[in-house]
Scaffold this motif. Sequence first.
Motif, short mmCIF file in Angstrom:
data_model
loop_
_atom_site.label_atom_id
_atom_site.label_comp_id
_atom_site.label_asym_id
_atom_site.label_seq_id
_atom_site.Cartn_x
_atom_site.Cartn_y
_atom_site.Cartn_z
N UNK A 161 0.83 -1.21 0.00
CA UNK A 161 0.00 0.00 0.00
C UNK A 161 0.87 1.26 0.00
N UNK A 162 1.94 1.23 0.78
CA UNK A 162 2.86 2.37 0.84
C UNK A 162 3.60 2.51 -0.49
N UNK A 163 4.02 1.39 -1.06
CA UNK A 163 4.70 1.42 -2.35
C UNK A 163 3.83 2.05 -3.41
N UNK A 164 2.56 1.69 -3.42
CA UNK A 164 1.64 2.24 -4.41
C UNK A 164 1.41 3.73 -4.20
N UNK A 188 9.83 8.09 -9.51
CA UNK A 188 9.45 6.97 -8.65
C UNK A 188 8.57 5.99 -9.42
N UNK A 189 8.82 4.70 -9.23
CA UNK A 189 7.95 3.69 -9.84
C UNK A 189 7.88 2.45 -8.96
N UNK A 190 6.80 1.73 -9.10
CA UNK A 190 6.64 0.44 -8.44
C UNK A 190 7.38 -0.59 -9.28
N UNK A 191 8.47 -1.14 -8.73
CA UNK A 191 9.34 -2.04 -9.51
C UNK A 191 8.85 -3.48 -9.50
#
Length: 292
Positions: A161-164, A188-191
């Motif tokens: 949730x924090x990553x998103x 920033x991106x979700x890897x």
Amino acid sequence: MTDQPAADEALLGPAEIRELAAGLDIRPTKQWGQNFVIDKGTVRKIVRLAGVGADDVVVEVGPGLGSLTLALLPQVRQVVAVEIDRRLAEQLPKTVETMAPAVLDRLRVVQQDALTVTELPDPQPTALVANLPYNVSVPVVLSMLQRFPSIEKVLVMVQLEVAERLAAGPGSKVYGVPSVKAAWYADVRLADKVGRNVFWPAPNVDSGLVSMVRREPPRTDVPAAQVFACVDAAFAQRRKTLRAALAGWAGSPAAAEEALVRAGIDPTLRGERLSVHDFAALAAARAAPSNA
């Protein structure tokens, strides 16, 4: 560089993690958000996605029992491990000496709270790579980027949730304060996403890997602190229009509207519609002398 099969011999698995924890009488605590990585494939993936190499100095926050540390050391110039738990900080060099003595000289341990550390040993870090405690992940990332401008790239594992939220863009339902502040420093991106079974103990949520590549801030004529104050105010009452939400920040609804208009922003919008560039322009407009 050590090839993968050789490096694999020095990685910690579930049995080694539990043995180390038992020897130190350590029980993972919710207070510090401790969930130890027990999957070798996950730490290899983190190192790969971090894109670190022989010239990099990596700061690792919360190394715990050393799962990720052991995967990083053969690949980089140095790892500076910042660990708040004294027992873990003292054990980490011993674990590395036992499992990977050839790279022990690449390890530096700083026994301190990552949220308060202001100095790190030279050479200064070029990357932040960490499995971060869920409860302090956003403050740690933002404070490290602010205090250590030498950090050029970040790969952290955090609650999904924090990553998103960190990777979200304007208009997204999860776009908010962390999204904007992270975007001030970096792209920033979700890897990737990570399941629960790679941890001990297994958390009750999934995790995500966030990649950040530092870039120049959107503007240089307004300090980050001023922009962040505007961001905080806009999202504190996110259901209100910016004219209303920013009244306290600007001094009055009229002053907020004036700053918004000068920045070319519709006062009837809400905070989640604004990019980091918009917030920077708004903070600059508020700081500029009025023509009135």
